[in-house]
Design a protein around this motif. Structure first.
Motif, PDB file in Angstrom:
ATOM      1  N   ASP A   1      13.896  13.224  -6.576  1.00 28.39           N
ATOM      2  CA  ASP A   1      14.913  13.783  -7.472  1.00 28.39           C
ATOM      3  C   ASP A   1      14.508  15.156  -7.984  1.00 28.39           C
ATOM      4  O   ASP A   1      15.333  16.076  -8.047  1.00 28.39           O
ATOM      5  CB  ASP A   1      15.163  12.844  -8.653  1.00 28.39           C
ATOM      6  N   HIS A   2      13.253  15.314  -8.356  1.00 26.62           N
ATOM      7  CA  HIS A   2      12.788  16.613  -8.866  1.00 26.62           C
ATOM      8  C   HIS A   2      12.886  17.689  -7.792  1.00 26.62           C
ATOM      9  O   HIS A   2      13.360  18.802  -8.062  1.00 26.62           O
ATOM     10  CB  HIS A   2      11.348  16.483  -9.366  1.00 26.62           C
ATOM     11  N   VAL A   3      12.437  17.366  -6.596  1.00 27.15           N
ATOM     12  CA  VAL A   3      12.486  18.352  -5.509  1.00 27.15           C
ATOM     13  C   VAL A   3      13.926  18.733  -5.211  1.00 27.15           C
ATOM     14  O   VAL A   3      14.265  19.916  -5.039  1.00 27.15           O
ATOM     15  CB  VAL A   3      11.782  17.802  -4.258  1.00 27.15           C
ATOM     16  N   LEU A   4      14.806  17.747  -5.146  1.00 24.70           N
ATOM     17  CA  LEU A   4      16.201  18.012  -4.819  1.00 24.70           C
ATOM     18  C   LEU A   4      16.864  18.898  -5.866  1.00 24.70           C
ATOM     19  O   LEU A   4      17.558  19.871  -5.541  1.00 24.70           O
ATOM     20  CB  LEU A   4      16.950  16.691  -4.683  1.00 24.70           C
ATOM     21  N   ARG A   5      16.657  18.593  -7.138  1.00 26.30           N
ATOM     22  CA  ARG A   5      17.279  19.386  -8.211  1.00 26.30           C
ATOM     23  C   ARG A   5      16.682  20.778  -8.310  1.00 26.30           C
ATOM     24  O   ARG A   5      17.388  21.726  -8.683  1.00 26.30           O
ATOM     25  CB  ARG A   5      17.117  18.666  -9.549  1.00 26.30           C
ATOM     26  N   THR A   6      15.421  20.918  -7.996  1.00 23.75           N
ATOM     27  CA  THR A   6      14.761  22.218  -8.131  1.00 23.75           C
ATOM     28  C   THR A   6      15.084  23.136  -6.954  1.00 23.75           C
ATOM     29  O   THR A   6      15.336  24.330  -7.138  1.00 23.75           O
ATOM     30  CB  THR A   6      13.241  22.029  -8.254  1.00 23.75           C
TER      31      THR A   6
ATOM     32  N   GLU B   1      10.623   8.004  -6.357  1.00 26.05           N
ATOM     33  CA  GLU B   1      12.016   8.259  -6.724  1.00 26.05           C
ATOM     34  C   GLU B   1      12.116   9.528  -7.568  1.00 26.05           C
ATOM     35  O   GLU B   1      12.979  10.387  -7.341  1.00 26.05           O
ATOM     36  CB  GLU B   1      12.592   7.065  -7.501  1.00 26.05           C
ATOM     37  N   ALA B   2      11.222   9.650  -8.557  1.00 28.50           N
ATOM     38  CA  ALA B   2      11.220  10.835  -9.409  1.00 28.50           C
ATOM     39  C   ALA B   2      10.824  12.078  -8.634  1.00 28.50           C
ATOM     40  O   ALA B   2      11.331  13.181  -8.892  1.00 28.50           O
ATOM     41  CB  ALA B   2      10.274  10.619 -10.589  1.00 28.50           C
ATOM     42  N   VAL B   3       9.930  11.911  -7.659  1.00 32.00           N
ATOM     43  CA  VAL B   3       9.502  13.052  -6.841  1.00 32.00           C
ATOM     44  C   VAL B   3      10.675  13.607  -6.037  1.00 32.00           C
ATOM     45  O   VAL B   3      10.926  14.827  -6.031  1.00 32.00           O
ATOM     46  CB  VAL B   3       8.345  12.634  -5.911  1.00 32.00           C
TER      47      VAL B   3
ATOM     48  N   LEU C   1      12.734  11.911   2.515  1.00 28.37           N
ATOM     49  CA  LEU C   1      12.087  10.604   2.605  1.00 28.37           C
ATOM     50  C   LEU C   1      10.657  10.758   2.112  1.00 28.37           C
ATOM     51  O   LEU C   1       9.881  11.535   2.676  1.00 28.37           O
ATOM     52  CB  LEU C   1      12.122  10.093   4.049  1.00 28.37           C
ATOM     53  N   ALA C   2      10.332  10.038   1.028  1.00 25.69           N
ATOM     54  CA  ALA C   2       9.008  10.166   0.405  1.00 25.69           C
ATOM     55  C   ALA C   2       8.241   8.852   0.554  1.00 25.69           C
ATOM     56  O   ALA C   2       8.808   7.773   0.352  1.00 25.69           O
ATOM     57  CB  ALA C   2       9.149  10.530  -1.068  1.00 25.69           C
ATOM     58  N   ALA C   3       6.953   8.962   0.888  1.00 24.40           N
ATOM     59  CA  ALA C   3       6.056   7.803   0.982  1.00 24.40           C
ATOM     60  C   ALA C   3       4.832   8.087   0.136  1.00 24.40           C
ATOM     61  O   ALA C   3       4.062   9.018   0.454  1.00 24.40           O
ATOM     62  CB  ALA C   3       5.674   7.539   2.442  1.00 24.40           C
TER      63      ALA C   3
ATOM     64  N   GLY D   1       0.784  -1.229   0.000  1.00 24.88           N
ATOM     65  CA  GLY D   1       0.000   0.000   0.000  1.00 24.88           C
ATOM     66  C   GLY D   1       0.811   1.272   0.000  1.00 24.88           C
ATOM     67  O   GLY D   1       0.235   2.368  -0.033  1.00 24.88           O
ATOM     68  N   VAL D   2       2.135   1.177   0.030  1.00 24.31           N
ATOM     69  CA  VAL D   2       2.959   2.389   0.054  1.00 24.31           C
ATOM     70  C   VAL D   2       4.266   2.124  -0.681  1.00 24.31           C
ATOM     71  O   VAL D   2       4.819   1.025  -0.626  1.00 24.31           O
ATOM     72  CB  VAL D   2       3.208   2.842   1.515  1.00 24.31           C
ATOM     73  N   GLN D   3       4.754   3.129  -1.375  1.00 25.87           N
ATOM     74  CA  GLN D   3       6.045   3.084  -2.048  1.00 25.87           C
ATOM     75  C   GLN D   3       6.966   4.120  -1.404  1.00 25.87           C
ATOM     76  O   GLN D   3       6.543   5.237  -1.127  1.00 25.87           O
ATOM     77  CB  GLN D   3       5.899   3.402  -3.536  1.00 25.87           C
ATOM     78  N   LEU D   4       8.240   3.740  -1.210  1.00 26.14           N
ATOM     79  CA  LEU D   4       9.170   4.595  -0.486  1.00 26.14           C
ATOM     80  C   LEU D   4      10.367   4.972  -1.353  1.00 26.14           C
ATOM     81  O   LEU D   4      10.780   4.225  -2.245  1.00 26.14           O
ATOM     82  CB  LEU D   4       9.684   3.884   0.767  1.00 26.14           C
ATOM     83  N   ALA D   5      10.928   6.148  -1.079  1.00 23.76           N
ATOM     84  CA  ALA D   5      12.166   6.591  -1.728  1.00 23.76           C
ATOM     85  C   ALA D   5      12.868   7.545  -0.777  1.00 23.76           C
ATOM     86  O   ALA D   5      12.215   8.276  -0.009  1.00 23.76           O
ATOM     87  CB  ALA D   5      11.883   7.281  -3.060  1.00 23.76           C
TER      88      ALA D   5
END
Length: 469
Positions: free
Chosen positions: A441-446, A437-439, A464-466, A251-255
């Motif tokens: 990376d996008h936040v970090l680069r922006t 994962e893409a979320v 840490l994204a859930a 029910g959840v994906q983590l990065a």
């Protein structure tokens, strides 16, 4: 460049001025034999000494400028480039390379080129090591060659390695001059070689100046090597104290993304499966830097995991236990922390924070910060207590936890840094929002463009994204 480019040579003698033409009335008798012409006068006393002193001063000024530029570098890569650039001016060559191979075997081993591309360096690597212009220095550890190794005309040498001949013709160099890189304390570090387009070699003066410069450069490189190794060790220790992989929970994906400061910071993240198909998420930061902060971070993270297993459904109790532990065991240290108890089946998140920035909720129709209560960091008050907050996520929503290092690295005031983070999250393309994962990376680069996420900084960065299905 002063003191390096050859100047107009000083004349070896000075011609005496011609005597004035005699008056007709005082013209010498034609019958008298002509008077002899005075011999040219020699150099004025002290002229040669003054010229020599001026040359020494010019050379010292040049060395001072070059060593100042080298000392301003604080990382290996720019230091190696500065070494090659200064050396090319000193020996009069256009291209060169430096091979760093510390004799202690602890690394790092690297090669940098000046006027040589990656493909050119690759061609040189196909030449047998003992046939390279600097290969003997690398194999012999630089011993017995303090004054350098010169090959003034490679193609005129007997026994030139056929592969070396082929590569030299391909790259267009005909001569070389190499110097070892070594210090009395660190030993052999590597070798540098400069390449000439035509047969040539540096004269005695240029060799002397290059030798002085390279000896100083070797000491500077030895110090940077120690710094680089310390940074690598700190990064390794920090990474070993953090999760090697994130758990898989239905029910959840983590990065997660983590950037360690060169001095070693105390930021952490964690994701822990809990009873009843629940998930515990935490991020935090310990004050200070260096090995003591990293060690304290490891202890707090391990303790928080234990408290989360025992009473994770009550985030306030988890942080209260952690605060008590910190106050009793490390009274001189404080920490910020955020713990979230997630129920993926219900898409419900219950969280509590201690002096930590609020999580960011990113959905298809909303991007907003969770409303958490303002509270002091752990260890700052006699007894920490703050109410928990419940967040109800929707399918496809992502909860983003982060440490303050993400905001501090922007260099903006905190209100503008929060606005930058919100704008970065809101600008995530719709096609990327399904992938945490893409979320991240996008936040970090922006938020941290132009490589500021990897640049030297006293701040760690953790995201840490859930994402809830």
């Amino acid at each position: 460049m002063a003191g390096i480019d050859p100047t107009v040579p000083t004349p070896a003698h000075t011609v005496a001025p011609a005597p004035p033409a005699p008056d007709a009335a005082h013209a010498p008798d034609a019958a008298l034999p002509p008077r002899s012409t005075p011999a040219p006068a020699g150099p004025a006393p002290g002229t040669l000494l003054q010229d020599r002193l001026a040359g020494w001063v010019s050379d010292l000024t040049t060395l001072h400028e070059l060593t100042e530029r080298l000392s301003a570098t604080n990382a290996l890569e720019p230091a190696l480039q500065e070494l090659l650039s200064a050396g090319s001016a000193l020996v009069g060559a256009r291209r060169g390379l430096v091979a760093l191979e510390p004799a202690d075997g602890l690394g790092p081993r690297t090669t940098a080129g000046l006027g040589l591309g990656r493909a050119d360096l690759g061609h040189l690597e196909t030449v047998p090591r003992d046939a390279l212009p600097h290969g003997t220095l690398l194999d012999a550890g630089g011993t017995g060659a303090r004054d350098g190794v010169a090959h003034p005309d490679l193609f005129a040498e007997d026994g030139l390695d056929p592969r070396h001949r082929e590569v030299a013709a391909r790259l267009g160099y005909a001569a070389s001059y190499a110097l070892p890189l070594s210090t009395g304390s660190a030993g052999h570090l590597g070798a540098a070689v400069w390449l000439y387009d035509e047969p040539a070699e540096p004269d005695e003066r240029r060799r002397h100046l290059a030798g002085l410069y390279v000896r100083h450069a070797s000491e500077h490189l030895a110090r940077l090597l120690e710094v680089e190794r310390t940074r690598a060790r700190m990064a390794t220790i920090t990474e070993e104290l953090l999760p090697s992989r994130l758990p898989r929970v239905a029910g959840v994906q983590l990065a997660a993304r983590h950037r360690t400061s060169p001095r070693g910071g105390g930021d952490w993240y964690d994701a822990l499966p809990l009873p009843d198909a629940a998930l515990g998420l935490s991020v935090g930061s310990v004050t200070g830097s260096g090995t003591s902060a990293v060690a304290a971070m490891g202890r707090l993270r391990a303790s928080l995991r234990a408290y989360a297993v025992m009473e994770g459904e009550d985030p306030v109790a988890v942080l209260s236990d952690l605060e008590l532990l910190l106050r009793l065991t490390e009274p001189a240290r404080s920490a910020t922390a955020l713990f979230a108890y997630c129920e993926p089946a219900l898409r419900r998140v219950t969280l509590a924070g201690a002096g930590h920035s609020p999580p960011l909720l990113i959905g298809e129709r909303r991007t907003e910060f969770a409303e958490t209560s303002v509270s002091a960091p752990l260890g700052m008050l006699a007894c920490w207590e703050a109410p928990s907050v419940e967040v109800q996520a929707e399918a496809g929503d992502t909860v983003l936890l982060y440490t303050d290092g993400l905001l501090h690295r922007t260099g903006d005031p905190m209100d503008r840094a929060f606005a930058r983070l919100h704008a970065a999250a809101a600008s995530i393309p719709r096609g990327l929002r399904h992938d945490p994962e893409a979320v991240t990376d996008h936040v970090l680069r922006t938020v941290l463009p132009d490589g500021r996420d990897t640049a030297d900084s006293p701040e760690d960065v953790v995201l840490l994204a859930a994402r809830f299905d």
